[in-house]
Design a protein around this motif. Structure first.
Motif: not given
Length: 299
Positions: A206-215, A290-299
């Motif tokens: 999920p993209r929200a989790l992916l953001r948490l995984l990046l330092p 990044a554009a696809r992730m930012s514009h995609g639906p919340t997972a």
């Protein structure tokens, strides 16, 4: 013997002398699914000994010497290469699956149970707080009762390894790391897939989790004259060193699209990324992701 289309779901009866053969069979089965593997010992460490073990202070080698014994850098999906690795380590009793490599770009979420840690609840709270859901995916049960969740990441995002950064008891296996494969026998028992998940493919993270995984990157310094947020993001990309160029560019592009300046800032971000050593094609592909992730639906 391991099957070629399913992961083992329960303990395998092992007879003396067969541990390495069974580990090899499971490793070859995983490789058929596009997962790069290495042999592991009963301690869960790479089984092939380093060819540089007599020179611990020598220059770092990730396999450039052409010999096996470089841990996760030996990982392969080539059956002949895998057989050669296991032949070099007849004491192997398991196999590791390299994370971060194509085609799956595997990310492992390790939910530990040691010392009374309730990592499952911690992950559930993270999911509620950041509004994401873990999709159905492969789950591997560890001998201690922990769980490994297998997810996939975007090809142009480097997820680092971490231990306890998200929450106590939650470790992340990313680029340069590996997961113990199901069917492996260690000093503490056998790794198996959870019932009902062995037929699944690793699910997208999920993209929200992916953001948490990046330092969390350091705050970009504001541009000296205008203080523009866009100028700060460009400066942040320009400050990238080798090994962090894609990650910095991806983070900056996500912030730009979230702030509504993604399209207008694209050319400047591309120019900055090319200045750090990326090709224009690589830079634009990362920004598009990044554009696809930012514009995609919340997972």
């Amino acid at each position: 013997m391991a099957t070629t289309d399913r992961f083992p779901t329960g303990p395998v009866v092992r007879y003396p002398g067969q541990a390495a053969k069974l580990a090899l069979a499971h490793a070859l089965s995983a490789a058929e699914r596009g997962l790069a593997v290495i042999p592991l010992s009963r301690t869960k460490l790479p089984a092939v000994r380093s060819p540089h073990r007599d020179r611990p202070d020598g220059p770092r080698c990730h396999g450039e010497c052409g010999r096996p014994g470089h841990g996760v850098y030996d990982a392969s999906t080539d059956p002949s290469r895998i057989r050669a690795l296991f032949a070099a380590a007849p004491w192997a009793t398991g196999y590791g699956i390299a994370c971060g490599l194509p085609p799956h770009h595997l990310i492992g979420v390790d939910l530990d149970t040691k010392n009374g840690t309730d990592s499952t609840t911690a992950l559930r709270e993270l999911a509620l707080g950041h509004r994401f859901t873990i999709p159905p995916t492969i789950v591997v049960i560890t001998p201690s009762g922990g769980r490994h969740l297998w997810l996939t990441g975007p090809p142009d995002v480097v997820v680092p390894n971490s231990a306890g950064r998200l929450a106590p008891g939650i470790d992340i296996r990313g680029a340069g790391g590996y997961l113990v494969g199901p069917g492996s026998r260690t000093a503490h028992g056998v790794y198996t897939t959870a019932p009902g998940t062995d037929h699944l493919a690793p699910a997208p993270c999920p993209r929200a989790l992916l953001r948490l995984l990046l330092p969390p990157p350091p705050r970009p310094r504001a541009a000296p004259s205008t203080g523009s947020h866009g100028d700060g993001l460009v400066r942040f990309v320009l400050a990238a060193h080798a090994g962090q160029r894609n990650t910095r560019l991806f983070w900056a592009a996500c912030r730009a699209y979230e702030d509504g300046i993604g399209e207008s800032l694209t050319d400047a971000l591309v120019t900055a990324a090319v200045h750090t050593g990326l090709t224009e094609h690589e830079a634009r592909s990362t920004i598009e992701s990044a554009a696809r992730m930012s514009h995609g639906p919340t997972a």
